[in-house]
Structure formats: structure tokens, C-alpha cells
Design an enzyme around this catalytic site. Structure first.
Site, PDB file in Angstrom:
ATOM      1  N   LYS A 195       0.807  -1.225   0.000  1.00 30.00           N
ATOM      2  CA  LYS A 195       0.000   0.000   0.000  1.00 30.00           C
ATOM      3  C   LYS A 195       0.841   1.275   0.000  1.00 30.00           C
ATOM      4  O   LYS A 195       0.285   2.362  -0.108  1.00 30.00           O
ATOM      5  CB  LYS A 195      -0.906   0.028   1.232  1.00 30.00           C
ATOM      6  CG  LYS A 195      -1.839  -1.150   1.389  1.00 30.00           C
ATOM      7  CD  LYS A 195      -2.640  -0.958   2.662  1.00 30.00           C
ATOM      8  CE  LYS A 195      -3.297  -2.192   3.164  1.00 30.00           C
ATOM      9  NZ  LYS A 195      -3.978  -1.967   4.450  1.00 30.00           N
ATOM     10  N   LYS A 249       2.165   2.678   2.522  1.00 25.56           N
ATOM     11  CA  LYS A 249       1.747   3.463   3.682  1.00 25.56           C
ATOM     12  C   LYS A 249       2.534   3.009   4.899  1.00 25.56           C
ATOM     13  O   LYS A 249       2.799   1.819   5.070  1.00 25.56           O
ATOM     14  CB  LYS A 249       0.256   3.272   3.964  1.00 25.56           C
ATOM     15  CG  LYS A 249      -0.648   3.857   2.917  1.00 25.56           C
ATOM     16  CD  LYS A 249      -2.094   3.696   3.316  1.00 25.56           C
ATOM     17  CE  LYS A 249      -3.016   4.287   2.276  1.00 25.56           C
ATOM     18  NZ  LYS A 249      -4.420   4.175   2.676  1.00 25.56           N
TER      19      LYS A 249
END
Length: 131
Positions: free
Chosen positions: A45, A47
Site C-alpha cells: 500500500k 503506507k
């Protein structure tokens, strides 16, 4: 026994997280929560979580209506998780609607509306702007 599973990063745990877990648990007798690992969040992701996996998993595990916490390591593990944990209902937030419909051959798939007025993104922005 009806078993339910849901997935999430659960970073900066807030009321919206609590509500989706409460609503997921109300759909069955046993709730499994797959918490995204730090590696999965970064590699899949891009993130970074504020809190490490061990802390996020411990917070989720402490919730009285969560019966089991497992790590989410890959997108693809969901089918194996459904089989291995004998899952009857797969639950995700409505922002994922349609994404996991391939699981319908293994279990019921439900997309719950998100709790209005709260999200991890909003919390992060509020902290950044006001604190």
C-alpha cells in the site's frame, strides 16, 4: 457457530474502527480480525503506520468482542483465511464494495457503511493541522 472475519490496519484506533468491529461481531458468534502488518502496509500500500503491528494487534485483541487477531501479510491470503478459520461471513467497509466479491464462493461477503464523520485520514490531517 457462525464465524466472521474482517481486515484492517487499525492505526490511530478510533470510534469508527470500534464500530465496524462491533457491527461485524454482531453478524456472528466469533470474530477474527486480520490486522495489516507493517511490511504489508509498506510493500503493498506504500503506507507507513504510526504504531507498529504488535501495538495495533494488541489494541484490537484487547477489545472484548474480538475473539482472535491474525496478521494480514498479503492481499491473496483472504481465501486461505476463510478456509482455514471456517469463516461464514467476510466483512469490510463499504469503500471496498465489490473488491472482494470473489470470496462469495467461500462465504457471505458484506460491505458495511463506514461510521460517518471519522476516518484515520481525517485524524491524521487534524493532528497535523491543529497540534
Amino acid at each position: 457457530m457462525k464465524k466472521v472475519i474482517t481486515y484492517g490496519t487499525c492505526d490511530l484506533f478510533h470510534y469508527g474502527h470500534l464500530e465496524i468491529l462491533r457491527r461485524a461481531r454482531a453478524m456472528g458468534d466469533y470474530l477474527v480480525v486480520a490486522v495489516s502488518t507493517d511490511e504489508f502496509n509498506w510493500e503493498q500500500k506504500q503506507k507507513r503506520s504510526v504504531y507498529p503491528y504488535a501495538h495495533r494487534a494488541a489494541i484490537v485483541e484487547a477489545i472484548e468482542f474480538v475473539d482472535e487477531v491474525i496478521p494480514e501479510n498479503t492481499w491473496e491470503q483472504k481465501i486461505e483465511d476463510a478456509r482455514q478459520h471456517d469463516i461464514d461471513v467476510f466483512v469490510m467497509g463499504s469503500d471496498w464494495a465489490g473488491t472482494f466479491d470473489d470470496l462469495k464462493q467461500y462465504c457471505e461477503v458484506v460491505y458495511l457503511p463506514r461510521t460517518e464523520g471519522i476516518s484515520s485520514t481525517d485524524v491524521k490531517l487534524d493532528v497535523k493541522e491543529n497540534h
